[in-house]
Design an enzyme around this catalytic site. Structure first.
Site, PDB file in Angstrom:
ATOM      1  N   GLN A 105      45.634  63.774  63.955  1.00  0.00           N
ATOM      2  CA  GLN A 105      45.278  62.820  62.892  1.00  0.00           C
ATOM      3  C   GLN A 105      43.946  63.234  62.275  1.00  0.00           C
ATOM      4  OE1 GLN A 105      46.083  58.535  64.405  1.00  0.00           O
ATOM      5  NE2 GLN A 105      45.937  59.791  66.229  1.00  0.00           N
ATOM      6  N   HIS A 123      47.185  63.644  58.669  1.00  0.00           N
ATOM      7  CA  HIS A 123      46.346  62.944  57.691  1.00  0.00           C
ATOM      8  C   HIS A 123      45.673  63.899  56.712  1.00  0.00           C
ATOM      9  CE1 HIS A 123      46.027  59.161  60.513  1.00  0.00           C
ATOM     10  NE2 HIS A 123      47.191  59.289  59.926  1.00  0.00           N
TER      11      HIS A 123
HETATM   12  P1  OAD Z   1      39.428  56.068  66.404  1.00  0.00           P
HETATM   13  O1  OAD Z   1      37.991  56.096  65.988  1.00  0.00           O
HETATM   14  O2  OAD Z   1      40.226  54.865  66.040  1.00  0.00           O
HETATM   15  O3  OAD Z   1      39.534  56.240  67.988  1.00  0.00           O
HETATM   16  C1  OAD Z   1      38.833  57.259  68.654  1.00  0.00           C
HETATM   17  C2  OAD Z   1      39.273  57.232  70.109  1.00  0.00           C
HETATM   18  O4  OAD Z   1      38.640  58.342  70.750  1.00  0.00           O
HETATM   19  C3  OAD Z   1      38.880  55.974  70.902  1.00  0.00           C
HETATM   20  O5  OAD Z   1      40.001  55.546  71.682  1.00  0.00           O
HETATM   21  C4  OAD Z   1      37.740  56.467  71.824  1.00  0.00           C
HETATM   22  O6  OAD Z   1      37.734  55.793  73.072  1.00  0.00           O
HETATM   23  C5  OAD Z   1      38.143  57.916  72.008  1.00  0.00           C
HETATM   24  N1  OAD Z   1      37.027  58.821  72.345  1.00  0.00           N
HETATM   25  C6  OAD Z   1      35.716  58.726  72.072  1.00  0.00           C
HETATM   26  N2  OAD Z   1      35.042  59.774  72.566  1.00  0.00           N
HETATM   27  C7  OAD Z   1      35.949  60.586  73.160  1.00  0.00           C
HETATM   28  C8  OAD Z   1      35.879  61.831  73.849  1.00  0.00           C
HETATM   29  N3  OAD Z   1      34.734  62.467  74.023  1.00  0.00           N
HETATM   30  N4  OAD Z   1      37.042  62.355  74.326  1.00  0.00           N
HETATM   31  C9  OAD Z   1      38.223  61.728  74.150  1.00  0.00           C
HETATM   32  N5  OAD Z   1      38.342  60.553  73.510  1.00  0.00           N
HETATM   33  C10 OAD Z   1      37.230  59.979  73.013  1.00  0.00           C
HETATM   34  O7  OAD Z   1      40.093  57.414  65.830  1.00  0.00           O
HETATM   35  P2  OAD Z   1      41.636  57.755  65.614  1.00  0.00           P
HETATM   36  O8  OAD Z   1      42.488  57.167  66.679  1.00  0.00           O
HETATM   37  O9  OAD Z   1      41.716  59.199  65.363  1.00  0.00           O
HETATM   38  O10 OAD Z   1      43.009  57.532  59.425  1.00  0.00           O
HETATM   39  O11 OAD Z   1      41.918  56.993  64.280  1.00  0.00           O
HETATM   40  C11 OAD Z   1      43.180  57.150  63.666  1.00  0.00           C
HETATM   41  C12 OAD Z   1      43.041  57.097  62.183  1.00  0.00           C
HETATM   42  O12 OAD Z   1      42.317  55.920  61.810  1.00  0.00           O
HETATM   43  C13 OAD Z   1      42.232  58.218  61.568  1.00  0.00           C
HETATM   44  O13 OAD Z   1      42.944  59.399  61.397  1.00  0.00           O
HETATM   45  C14 OAD Z   1      41.833  57.616  60.254  1.00  0.00           C
HETATM   46  C15 OAD Z   1      41.387  56.282  60.756  1.00  0.00           C
HETATM   47  O14 OAD Z   1      41.371  55.238  59.850  1.00  0.00           O
HETATM   48  C16 OAD Z   1      42.933  57.778  58.111  1.00  0.00           C
HETATM   49  O15 OAD Z   1      41.885  58.073  57.573  1.00  0.00           O
HETATM   50  C17 OAD Z   1      44.239  57.664  57.399  1.00  0.00           C
END
Ligand code: OAD
Length: 259
Positions: A105, A123
């Site tokens: 993503q 994305h």
């Molecule tokens: P989020 O910011 O929603 O979630 C990030 C996740 O990474 C959380 O569950 C954290 O706990 C985890 N995290 C943080 N540090 C980490 C590390 N060092 N190792 C592993 N995990 C870690 O980001 P996404 O799930 O990518 O969409 O969000 C999905 C979509 O929402 C994005 O692509 C974007 C956003 O709105 C669009 O722009 C269309």
């Protein structure tokens, strides 16, 4: 590393060594250790503002300069970021498993920089400029342009073919996912034996559903996240920790087992 986590990592490594088809879904957390802001939570990109204000077709239509300013800022920030050990571990996994598909993503390009080749970008990619000009339906759209950190990053780009204003090549809120990429991701998820889910809050659909579809067709689900994993009820293994440590540990355990 706690014994239970170390044991789980070993079991996951054993499972991956046996697997022919593996899919990995990544989110912003995988790039957190590279200094890229995640989206949600403290310090997140969306903290204190509505994403639709800078990441929607309506916002671009109303004020393209404001939206471009946000993306110029993001490009400049990303230009300073390098892949971390988690990205490199995934690139290595691709070479260790007969069929490995990385579905991301993320728009930051760090998987490619780290050497992953088979990447499905659900994305889009922040380094792509896309023409917004209309074109007759019997003509192909103007091609995308790829920019690099060395290009001018603060002038609104115009299409080299038709001169129309370009937009960032990312998926905005309210837009469909690119259909070819989404179909390929669904196929990889439905077909895989092991599904790794790393660094995503798994709240944005339909991307977030992909892991669930893999579980429905019998794949083992492995979650890698330092927080209480979002899919934990559906996951067979929850590897609690940063992906920059857990993913290299998995690859190391796989290599050790074959030595
Ligand atoms: P989020 O910011 O929603 O979630 C990030 C996740 O990474 C959380 O569950 C954290 O706990 C985890 N995290 C943080 N540090 C980490 C590390 N060092 N190792 C592993 N995990 C870690 O980001 P996404 O799930 O990518 O969409 O969000 C999905 C979509 O929402 C994005 O692509 C974007 C956003 O709105 C669009 O722009 C269309």
């Amino acid at each position: 590393m706690a014994t239970e986590l170390a044991n789980n990592i070993r079991q996951v490594a054993d499972m991956l060594k046996e697997a022919e088809r593996v899919c990995c879904m990544t989110g912003a957390g995988v790039s957190a250790e590279s200094g890229v802001a995640t989206f949600r939570g403290h310090g997140g990109l969306w903290e204190g503002r509505r994403p639709e204000e800078v990441a929607s077709p309506e916002a671009f239509h109303a004020d393209p300069e404001d939206v471009w300013r946000f993306y110029f800022w993001r490009r400049k920030k990303l230009a300073e970021c390098k892949p971390n050990p988690g990205h490199y571990a995934l690139a290595r996994l691709e070479g260790m498993i007969p069929s490995f598909t990385l579905v991301t993503q993320n728009v930051d390009d760090l998987h490619r920089v780290a050497g992953s080749e088979r990447i499905i970008e659900l994305h889009g990619n922040v380094w792509i400029n896309r023409c917004t000009g209309g074109h007759p339906s019997d003509e192909p759209p103007c091609p995308d342009t790829r920019v690099t950190p060395d290009d001018v990053l603060d002038e609104i780009p115009h299409c080299p073919k038709c001169g129309a204003m370009m937009r960032p090549g990312v998926v905005w809120f309210g837009e469909m996912l690119p259909s070819d990429e989404f179909a390929a991701a669904v196929t990889a998820a439905r077909d895989c034996q092991v599904m790794l889910v790393a660094g995503t809050s798994a709240v944005v659909h339909p991307a977030a559903s992909i892991a669930t579809w893999a579980a429905d067709t019998g794949a083992a689900i492995v979650e890698i996240n330092p927080e209480a994993p979002p899919l934990s009820s559906a996951a067979d293994y929850c590897l609690t920790g940063p992906s920059g440590e857990i993913l290299p540990a998995i690859v190391e355990a796989m290599s050790a087992a074959s030595a």
